[in-house]
Motif scaffolding. Structure first.
Motif, short mmCIF file in Angstrom:
data_model
loop_
_atom_site.label_atom_id
_atom_site.label_comp_id
_atom_site.label_asym_id
_atom_site.label_seq_id
_atom_site.Cartn_x
_atom_site.Cartn_y
_atom_site.Cartn_z
N GLU A 81 1.03 -3.92 29.40
CA GLU A 81 1.95 -3.90 28.26
C GLU A 81 3.36 -4.32 28.67
OE1 GLU A 81 0.80 -3.11 25.21
OE2 GLU A 81 -1.18 -2.60 25.97
N ASN A 82 4.10 -4.88 27.71
CA ASN A 82 5.50 -5.19 27.90
C ASN A 82 6.24 -4.82 26.63
OD1 ASN A 82 7.84 -6.08 29.02
ND2 ASN A 82 7.47 -8.23 28.60
N PRO A 83 7.12 -3.82 26.62
CA PRO A 83 7.56 -3.07 27.79
C PRO A 83 6.42 -2.24 28.37
CG PRO A 83 8.40 -2.04 25.80
CD PRO A 83 7.70 -3.30 25.38
N HIS A 84 6.63 -1.72 29.54
CA HIS A 84 5.56 -1.06 30.32
C HIS A 84 5.29 0.35 29.82
CE1 HIS A 84 6.07 -4.58 32.58
NE2 HIS A 84 7.21 -4.21 33.13
N THR A 85 4.84 0.44 28.60
CA THR A 85 4.49 1.74 28.04
C THR A 85 3.22 2.29 28.69
OG1 THR A 85 3.32 0.63 26.25
CG2 THR A 85 5.61 1.29 25.83
N ASP A 86 2.52 1.43 29.42
CA ASP A 86 1.29 1.85 30.09
C ASP A 86 1.49 2.11 31.58
OD1 ASP A 86 1.77 -0.87 30.66
OD2 ASP A 86 -0.36 -1.26 30.98
N ALA A 87 2.73 2.33 32.02
CA ALA A 87 3.01 2.51 33.45
C ALA A 87 2.20 3.67 34.04
CB ALA A 87 4.50 2.72 33.68
N LYS A 88 2.21 4.80 33.37
CA LYS A 88 1.47 5.96 33.87
C LYS A 88 -0.03 5.68 33.90
CE LYS A 88 0.86 10.91 33.17
NZ LYS A 88 -0.33 11.29 32.45
N ASP A 89 -0.56 5.10 32.81
CA ASP A 89 -1.99 4.79 32.75
C ASP A 89 -2.39 3.79 33.83
OD1 ASP A 89 -2.25 6.44 30.54
OD2 ASP A 89 -2.13 4.80 29.10
N THR A 90 -1.54 2.79 34.08
CA THR A 90 -1.84 1.79 35.10
C THR A 90 -1.86 2.42 36.48
OG1 THR A 90 -0.87 0.06 33.72
CG2 THR A 90 -1.12 -0.43 36.06
N ALA A 91 -0.89 3.26 36.77
CA ALA A 91 -0.85 3.95 38.07
C ALA A 91 -2.09 4.83 38.24
CB ALA A 91 0.42 4.78 38.19
N GLU A 92 -2.47 5.53 37.19
CA GLU A 92 -3.67 6.37 37.26
C GLU A 92 -4.93 5.52 37.43
OE1 GLU A 92 -3.40 8.72 33.69
OE2 GLU A 92 -2.02 10.15 34.62
N ARG A 93 -4.98 4.37 36.77
CA ARG A 93 -6.13 3.46 36.92
C ARG A 93 -6.25 3.00 38.36
NH1 ARG A 93 -4.41 0.01 33.09
NH2 ARG A 93 -4.41 -1.78 34.45
N ARG A 94 -5.13 2.62 38.96
CA ARG A 94 -5.14 2.15 40.35
C ARG A 94 -5.52 3.29 41.29
NH1 ARG A 94 -7.28 -0.92 42.90
NH2 ARG A 94 -7.69 0.69 44.35
N ALA A 95 -4.96 4.47 41.07
CA ALA A 95 -5.25 5.62 41.93
C ALA A 95 -6.72 6.02 41.81
CB ALA A 95 -4.33 6.78 41.60
N SER A 96 -7.25 6.00 40.62
CA SER A 96 -8.63 6.40 40.47
C SER A 96 -9.58 5.35 41.04
CB SER A 96 -8.93 6.75 39.02
OG SER A 96 -9.61 5.77 38.35
N ALA A 97 -9.20 4.08 40.95
CA ALA A 97 -10.02 3.03 41.58
C ALA A 97 -9.99 3.19 43.08
CB ALA A 97 -9.52 1.65 41.16
N ARG A 98 -8.84 3.53 43.65
CA ARG A 98 -8.72 3.75 45.10
C ARG A 98 -9.57 4.94 45.52
NH1 ARG A 98 -9.80 2.66 49.41
NH2 ARG A 98 -9.13 4.10 50.97
N SER A 99 -9.56 5.99 44.71
CA SER A 99 -10.36 7.15 45.02
C SER A 99 -11.85 6.80 45.02
CB SER A 99 -10.07 8.25 43.99
OG SER A 99 -10.87 9.37 44.24
N ALA A 100 -12.27 6.00 44.04
CA ALA A 100 -13.67 5.56 43.99
C ALA A 100 -14.01 4.70 45.19
CB ALA A 100 -13.93 4.80 42.70
N ASP A 101 -13.08 3.81 45.61
CA ASP A 101 -13.29 2.98 46.80
C ASP A 101 -13.49 3.86 48.04
OD1 ASP A 101 -12.83 0.77 45.22
OD2 ASP A 101 -10.79 0.43 45.95
N ALA A 102 -12.65 4.87 48.17
CA ALA A 102 -12.70 5.76 49.35
C ALA A 102 -13.97 6.58 49.40
CB ALA A 102 -11.47 6.66 49.37
N ASN A 103 -14.50 6.90 48.24
CA ASN A 103 -15.71 7.74 48.20
C ASN A 103 -17.01 6.96 48.15
OD1 ASN A 103 -14.31 10.22 48.29
ND2 ASN A 103 -13.74 9.96 46.14
N GLY A 104 -16.92 5.68 48.38
CA GLY A 104 -18.13 4.90 48.50
C GLY A 104 -18.50 4.20 47.26
#
Length: 104
Positions: A81-104
């Motif tokens: 989104e612009n403006p970045h109203t999805d900043a929190k959601d995007t950060a959570e998406r990236r963090a949760s994808a990283r967590s999934a990567d780490a757990n196999g």
């Protein structure tokens, strides 16, 4: 200043890190460097050495995504989104994808 502060934060604390998450712009430039984010990621990788500490983050949707950024980050995800109203959601998406990567 920024680089010195980042080094002080990271160096000597590698064993405490599960990963590094950066909020980048993706189109930053300076008088001496056309690819500031790529340079930051490259220097950060240099600090980490052989350690397999993932470096992930978010970038602006109009970022200038460079080869240097791709080579030195494990994953970067763009806001939707612009403006970045999805900043929190995007950060959570990236963090949760990283967590999934780490757990196999």
């Amino acid at each position: 200043m920024f680089w010195d502060a980042l080094q002080r934060t990271v160096v000597g604390k590698f064993e405490q890190l599960d990963g590094i998450f950066l909020v980048l712009h993706g189109a930053m430039v300076s008088e001496s460097c056309d690819d500031v984010e790529g340079e930051v990621l490259h220097r950060l990788r240099g600090l980490l050495g052989d350690r397999r500490i993932p470096v992930c983050g978010v970038i602006d949707l109009h970022a200038n995504f460079t080869q240097k950024m791709a080579e030195n980050a494990d994953a970067l995800i763009a806001y939707r989104e612009n403006p970045h109203t999805d900043a929190k959601d995007t950060a959570e998406r990236r963090a949760s994808a990283r967590s999934a990567d780490a757990n196999g």
